[in-house]
Design an enzyme around this catalytic site. Structure first.
Site, PDB file in Angstrom:
ATOM      1  N   HIS A 255      -4.511  -3.703  -8.802  1.00 20.37           N
ATOM      2  CA  HIS A 255      -3.401  -4.521  -8.315  1.00 20.37           C
ATOM      3  C   HIS A 255      -3.866  -5.927  -7.978  1.00 20.37           C
ATOM      4  CE1 HIS A 255      -0.415  -1.374  -8.151  1.00 20.37           C
ATOM      5  NE2 HIS A 255      -1.154  -0.607  -7.358  1.00 20.37           N
TER       6      HIS A 255
ATOM      7  N   THR B  20      19.653  -9.411  12.861  1.00 22.33           N
ATOM      8  CA  THR B  20      19.647 -10.861  12.638  1.00 22.33           C
ATOM      9  C   THR B  20      20.204 -11.647  13.814  1.00 22.33           C
ATOM     10  OG1 THR B  20      21.736 -10.593  11.445  1.00 22.33           O
ATOM     11  CG2 THR B  20      19.729 -10.693  10.130  1.00 22.33           C
TER      12      THR B  20
ATOM     13  N   PRO C  96      21.231  -5.801   9.807  1.00 21.19           N
ATOM     14  CA  PRO C  96      20.863  -5.429  11.180  1.00 21.19           C
ATOM     15  C   PRO C  96      19.683  -6.253  11.673  1.00 21.19           C
ATOM     16  CG  PRO C  96      21.122  -3.484   9.788  1.00 21.19           C
ATOM     17  CD  PRO C  96      21.153  -4.652   8.874  1.00 21.19           C
TER      18      PRO C  96
ATOM     19  N   HIS D 223      -7.878   1.702  -8.083  1.00 23.95           N
ATOM     20  CA  HIS D 223      -6.432   1.522  -8.119  1.00 23.95           C
ATOM     21  C   HIS D 223      -6.032   0.230  -7.400  1.00 23.95           C
ATOM     22  CE1 HIS D 223      -2.262   3.320  -8.172  1.00 23.95           C
ATOM     23  NE2 HIS D 223      -2.110   2.338  -7.297  1.00 23.95           N
ATOM     24  N   GLU D 224      -6.492   0.058  -6.169  1.00 27.59           N
ATOM     25  CA  GLU D 224      -6.121  -1.134  -5.396  1.00 27.59           C
ATOM     26  C   GLU D 224      -6.716  -2.401  -6.001  1.00 27.59           C
ATOM     27  OE1 GLU D 224      -3.891  -0.984  -3.234  1.00 27.59           O
ATOM     28  OE2 GLU D 224      -3.807   1.198  -3.091  1.00 27.59           O
TER      29      GLU D 224
ATOM     30  N   ASP E 272       4.580   3.029  -7.116  1.00 32.71           N
ATOM     31  CA  ASP E 272       4.593   1.915  -8.073  1.00 32.71           C
ATOM     32  C   ASP E 272       5.578   2.178  -9.208  1.00 32.71           C
ATOM     33  OD1 ASP E 272       2.589   0.722  -6.583  1.00 32.71           O
ATOM     34  OD2 ASP E 272       1.004   1.718  -7.720  1.00 32.71           O
TER      35      ASP E 272
END
Length: 625
Positions: free
Chosen positions: A423, A200, A198, A419-420, A496
């Site tokens: 990553h 495109t 959808p 936490h961030e 995650d």
């Protein structure tokens, strides 16, 4: 007021008017029936006035003893010299008009005529002003007809799908010069099916073909063929092709073909679908019957080709399938340039940089991105749209709306920061990973308490086992940082874990990357443009319980190995983790340059152990990356 409610009030008013009219037409003045002898006695006493004489009855107004009228009386006439008596008494009298057949018929038929007229008016409005003929036009096609001047779309308005435009350019040349293409005995395909996700640009491509060729363009959705009445869909298909033949050369475009061409018998326990099958059968018959040399070309679009009936896709019907896929980086640059022409841009806006930040975006997504950036610039009172507006618009589309007013207690805020940073630090430390553009602990969207934006520098179509493993390590970085620093886990890594499990299971069951299970595909997944959650579990399992246990064990082993590597890397880079989390807590948002400066922090772990917070980590919503 809604249309249905308005029609209901009109119907109620019509019924009430008919009842009142019937009462007015049939009601007669109320009279008191008396004996004829009493009537004559009143007449002799000169107490009667306004006498009405008819062949059978006589009526009069009875006066009281003191003069004023008190009642209207009537009596059945008996033969006698009534007229002479009235004349002698000098009483005014008149003859009653006898009832006629016309009056009786009018009183009976008039309410019916009024009722029919009101219903005709309502039916005419419901059928769009077609009157009674609207009932007969229910089988007419609802296709919207565009002539050359109304299409207003050419190939210049379509970007990022050069291969599809090249395929359709041949259709345009055929419609302009059919004799040239038939000189060697070749014929044009009867139908061209545009397939792709959808957004495109499939519908835009079809309209561009009509605009380039300068022919009549019939546009209709597959859902508009099916109605409540049986046989309407097949009649509309016939009418559509008849109209196209009459206005040839022409293009018929059916959008959302899967609503009409779903495979017959695909759902045997889902009830009857005779009407849809009749409509599909009529479409197949029309495709077999019409001659493309007449200058009629059928275009259709779908994002679910896997559910179409095989009879539609065979040679001689939809001969050619054109893939309209998500654009690559070059295509995204071309699409952005088309949409950026309509916006006032500052000099720092670089379509190449914006395209690099938007892998996987469709043409509709990029159009929305330019519009969001223009709205952000307008909101801050700028005279032109800048690069910062595009960056914020991308973050808003990917991560959701920023929520600065959401209150987060200090402990949760600290957990989110580590936490961030877990990553981001792993993404920077591992070779070949995607570039980290931004890390933030400002909540966004529905469930994102923090986010890390990673964007690949180039489009990738193949991934090795090592690259997938590194992707799993980065995804588990936040959970590993929580375990390392706080000694316990929170609910923040829920999203995650879902992504990591999907990657590991695909490596085992689809890509044959587990040595214990060999080079076998246990769960082949058909290519689908629409990924519907929950449908994957509906496929039958084609392996034994023992193999299923081995698959579960292999998936678990891969995830545990990735988690162990993530925790080991963060342990080595504990000082960088602490410095990055502290900086993130101070500024709430870190850009790419600030994140890369953290790599210069010495990698020796601090002497003190991890901080153990008092109390349990509060249950939070899943953070989105």
């Amino acid at each position: 007021m809604g249309k249905s409610k308005r029609n209901l009030w009109l119907l109620a008013g019509a019924l009430l008017g008919i009842v009142l009219l019937q009462i007015l037409l049939t009601a007669a003045p109320q009279t008191t029936e008396v004996r004829y002898s009493e009537f004559l006695a009143y007449l002799d006493a000169q107490r009667l006035t306004d006498v009405t004489v008819s062949p059978e009855t006589v009526e009069a107004t009875l006066l009281g003893e003191d003069g004023p009228a008190v009642d209207r009386i009537s009596a059945t006439r008996v033969e006698g010299d009534l007229v002479d008596t009235l004349m002698k008494q000098k009483v005014e009298f008149r003859g009653a008009v006898p009832d006629s057949l016309f009056g009786d018929l009018l009183g009976a038929i008039a309410p019916i005529l009024i009722f029919v007229g009101i219903w005709y008016f309502m039916f005419r409005r419901a059928t769009g002003g077609q009157g009674y003929g609207g009932l007969l036009s229910i089988g007419k096609s609802k296709a919207k007809v565009y002539v050359e001047t109304n299409t207003k779309v050419t190939f210049a308005d379509v970007a990022g799908v050069d291969e599809a435009k090249a395929e359709l350019q041949e259709i345009v040349n055929f419609l302009k010069n059919p004799q040239e293409y038939g000189r060697l005995g070749a014929r044009m395909p009867k139908g061209v099916l545009l397939v792709g996700p959808p957004g495109t640009g499939k519908t835009l491509l079809a309209r561009a073909v009509a605009g380039e060729a300068g022919v009549t363009f019939f546009a209709i959705s597959g859902a508009e063929f099916v109605e409540l009445f049986v046989g309407v869909g097949a009649a509309r298909v016939r009418d559509l092709f008849e109209q196209a033949r009459a206005k040839a050369p022409a293009i018929i475009f059916i959008d959302e073909l899967d609503a009409l061409g779903r495979a017959r018998g695909a759902y045997p326990f889902g009830g009857g679908h005779d009407e849809k099958e009749q409509t599909l059968n009529q479409l197949l018959a029309e495709l077999d019957g019409f001659d493309p040399s007449l200058g009629v070309v059928l275009l259709a679009a779908t994002n679910r080709p896997e559910i179409l009936d095989p009879a539609l896709l065979r040679a001689g019907r939809f001969d050619r399938q054109v893939l309209v896929d998500r654009p690559d980086r070059v295509g995204r640059v071309q699409i952005l340039k088309v949409h950026m022409k309509k916006a006032e841009l500052s000099e720092d806006v670089d379509p190449q940089a914006v395209a690099a930040l938007t892998p996987g975006f469709t043409g509709a997504d990029l159009a929305n991105l330019v519009n969001e950036a223009a709205l952000l610039a307008t909101r801050r009172g700028a005279t032109a749209v800048g690069m910062t507006d595009f960056t914020q618009a991308i973050e808003r589309i990917v991560a959701g709306l920023e929520k600065k007013n959401r209150l987060i207690n200090p402990l949760e805020r600290r957990v989110i920061a580590y936490h961030e940073m877990g990553h981001a630090l792993l993404a920077l430390a591992l070779p070949g990973g995607d570039t980290v553009h931004k890390v933030s602990i400002i909540p966004r969207g529905v469930g994102a308490l923090g986010y890390t934006i990673q964007r690949p520098t180039e489009d990738r179509f193949l991934m090795t086992a090592e690259e997938l493993e590194r992707k799993m390590i980065v995804l588990l970085g936040g959970r590993a940082a929580e375990s390392l620093v706080f000694g316990q886990l929170s609910t923040g890594a829920a999203d995650d874990l879902v992504k990591v499990t999907d990657i590991a299971r695909s490596m085992v069951t689809r890509y044959g990357m587990a040595e214990a299970l060999g080079n076998v595909s246990y769960d082949p997944e058909p290519y689908q443009f629409l990924q519907v959650p929950g449908l994957a579990g509906m496929q039958p399992r084609r392996y034994s319980e023992e193999t299923a246990r081995e698959i579960d064990c292999a998936v678990k082993a891969m995830i545990e190995a990735a988690f162990g590597k993530a925790k080991a890397i963060l342990t080595e880079r504990r000082a960088q983790l602490e410095a990055g989390a502290t900086l993130l807590l101070q500024h709430e948002t870190l850009q790419e340059a600030e994140l890369r400066s953290l790599l210069t922090v010495p990698e020796a772990p601090p002497d003190r152990p991890g901080v153990e917070p008092s109390g349990n980590v509060a249950s939070t919503e899943a953070t989105r990356r």
